[in-house]
Design a protein around this motif. Structure first.
Motif, PDB file in Angstrom:
ATOM      1  N   GLY A 146       0.819  -1.210   0.000  1.00 28.47           N
ATOM      2  CA  GLY A 146       0.000   0.000   0.000  1.00 28.47           C
ATOM      3  C   GLY A 146       0.849   1.254   0.000  1.00 28.47           C
ATOM      4  O   GLY A 146       0.559   2.227  -0.715  1.00 28.47           O
ATOM      5  N   ALA A 147       1.934   1.237   0.791  1.00 27.59           N
ATOM      6  CA  ALA A 147       2.833   2.387   0.838  1.00 27.59           C
ATOM      7  C   ALA A 147       3.494   2.606  -0.521  1.00 27.59           C
ATOM      8  O   ALA A 147       3.608   3.746  -0.990  1.00 27.59           O
ATOM      9  N   ALA A 148       3.918   1.518  -1.152  1.00 31.08           N
ATOM     10  CA  ALA A 148       4.560   1.639  -2.457  1.00 31.08           C
ATOM     11  C   ALA A 148       3.592   2.224  -3.483  1.00 31.08           C
ATOM     12  O   ALA A 148       3.954   3.128  -4.243  1.00 31.08           O
TER      13      ALA A 148
ATOM     14  N   VAL B 201       2.066   6.647  -6.880  1.00 28.64           N
ATOM     15  CA  VAL B 201       0.989   7.502  -7.392  1.00 28.64           C
ATOM     16  C   VAL B 201       1.305   8.971  -7.086  1.00 28.64           C
ATOM     17  O   VAL B 201       1.165   9.840  -7.951  1.00 28.64           O
ATOM     18  N   GLY B 202       1.744   9.251  -5.866  1.00 35.75           N
ATOM     19  CA  GLY B 202       2.070  10.629  -5.498  1.00 35.75           C
ATOM     20  C   GLY B 202       3.209  11.198  -6.322  1.00 35.75           C
ATOM     21  O   GLY B 202       3.140  12.324  -6.823  1.00 35.75           O
ATOM     22  N   CYS B 203       4.250  10.418  -6.477  1.00 31.20           N
ATOM     23  CA  CYS B 203       5.391  10.881  -7.268  1.00 31.20           C
ATOM     24  C   CYS B 203       5.025  11.005  -8.742  1.00 31.20           C
ATOM     25  O   CYS B 203       5.474  11.935  -9.422  1.00 31.20           O
ATOM     26  N   PHE B 204       4.207  10.082  -9.239  1.00 27.26           N
ATOM     27  CA  PHE B 204       3.798  10.158 -10.635  1.00 27.26           C
ATOM     28  C   PHE B 204       2.961  11.412 -10.894  1.00 27.26           C
ATOM     29  O   PHE B 204       3.075  12.028 -11.958  1.00 27.26           O
TER      30      PHE B 204
ATOM     31  N   ALA C 128       1.128  11.695   1.589  1.00 26.61           N
ATOM     32  CA  ALA C 128       0.842  11.684   3.030  1.00 26.61           C
ATOM     33  C   ALA C 128       0.374  10.294   3.475  1.00 26.61           C
ATOM     34  O   ALA C 128       0.767   9.813   4.542  1.00 26.61           O
ATOM     35  N   ILE C 129      -0.443   9.648   2.659  1.00 29.32           N
ATOM     36  CA  ILE C 129      -0.890   8.284   2.965  1.00 29.32           C
ATOM     37  C   ILE C 129       0.306   7.339   2.989  1.00 29.32           C
ATOM     38  O   ILE C 129       0.419   6.480   3.872  1.00 29.32           O
ATOM     39  N   PHE C 130       1.211   7.506   2.036  1.00 32.92           N
ATOM     40  CA  PHE C 130       2.437   6.706   2.012  1.00 32.92           C
ATOM     41  C   PHE C 130       3.192   6.828   3.335  1.00 32.92           C
ATOM     42  O   PHE C 130       3.566   5.821   3.950  1.00 32.92           O
ATOM     43  N   ALA C 131       3.419   8.041   3.789  1.00 34.40           N
ATOM     44  CA  ALA C 131       4.169   8.249   5.031  1.00 34.40           C
ATOM     45  C   ALA C 131       3.434   7.644   6.226  1.00 34.40           C
ATOM     46  O   ALA C 131       4.046   7.018   7.092  1.00 34.40           O
TER      47      ALA C 131
ATOM     48  N   LEU D  76       1.302   5.105   6.186  1.00 32.70           N
ATOM     49  CA  LEU D  76       1.368   3.643   6.113  1.00 32.70           C
ATOM     50  C   LEU D  76       2.702   3.109   6.620  1.00 32.70           C
ATOM     51  O   LEU D  76       2.742   2.080   7.306  1.00 32.70           O
ATOM     52  N   LEU D  77       3.791   3.794   6.305  1.00 34.87           N
ATOM     53  CA  LEU D  77       5.089   3.306   6.776  1.00 34.87           C
ATOM     54  C   LEU D  77       5.187   3.324   8.294  1.00 34.87           C
ATOM     55  O   LEU D  77       5.918   2.512   8.870  1.00 34.87           O
ATOM     56  N   THR D  78       4.452   4.201   8.954  1.00 30.82           N
ATOM     57  CA  THR D  78       4.484   4.206  10.423  1.00 30.82           C
ATOM     58  C   THR D  78       3.820   2.968  11.000  1.00 30.82           C
ATOM     59  O   THR D  78       4.022   2.646  12.168  1.00 30.82           O
ATOM     60  N   LEU D  79       3.026   2.262  10.209  1.00 26.31           N
ATOM     61  CA  LEU D  79       2.339   1.055  10.682  1.00 26.31           C
ATOM     62  C   LEU D  79       3.203  -0.196  10.574  1.00 26.31           C
ATOM     63  O   LEU D  79       2.839  -1.243  11.111  1.00 26.31           O
ATOM     64  N   ALA D  80       4.324  -0.104   9.878  1.00 24.29           N
ATOM     65  CA  ALA D  80       5.195  -1.275   9.705  1.00 24.29           C
ATOM     66  C   ALA D  80       5.746  -1.704  11.069  1.00 24.29           C
ATOM     67  O   ALA D  80       6.242  -0.875  11.828  1.00 24.29           O
TER      68      ALA D  80
END
Length: 108
Positions: free
Chosen positions: A9-11, A16-19, A42-45, A47-51
């Motif tokens: 999900g983070a990837a 998508v954000g970078c694209f 922001a969603i990416f960041a 999600l990474l906190t949930l790892a």
């Protein structure tokens, strides 16, 4: 949520954000592409906190391998450019590295 789902999900969110920024800056898309792009980043960041990791650096390092593989899938699925044998080989090596970082038992 399992680690692989978090990373997948983070990837997707990061790509998508970078694209969205890429499309605006490099392909002449509307500046309006930046709004969903920033939300996606922001969603990416988040999600990474949930790892599940005690150390952010280790979590980010393992995520990097997943991101590389996901980027190659994006290349093929969205940009219609089939990854070559070197892309696939490099992606596989990165995934192996991510698996080592995530799965090898550690003595603390």
């Amino acid at each position: 949520m399992t680690t692989i789902l978090i990373y997948a999900g983070a990837a997707l969110a990061e790509i998508v954000g970078c694209f969205a920024v890429w499309a605006w800056m490099r392909q002449g898309a509307s500046v309006l592409w930046l709004a969903p792009g920033l939300v996606s980043l922001a969603i990416f960041a988040w999600l990474l906190t949930l790892a599940p990791s005690d150390f952010a650096g280790r979590s980010y390092a393992a995520y990097g391998g997943v991101y590389i593989a996901a980027s190659l899938i994006w290349l093929w699925a969205v940009e219609k450019q089939r990854p070559d044998v070197w892309d696939v080989t490099g992606g596989a090596i990165c995934l192996l590295g991510a698996a080592i970082i995530l799965l090898v038992p550690r003595s603390v």
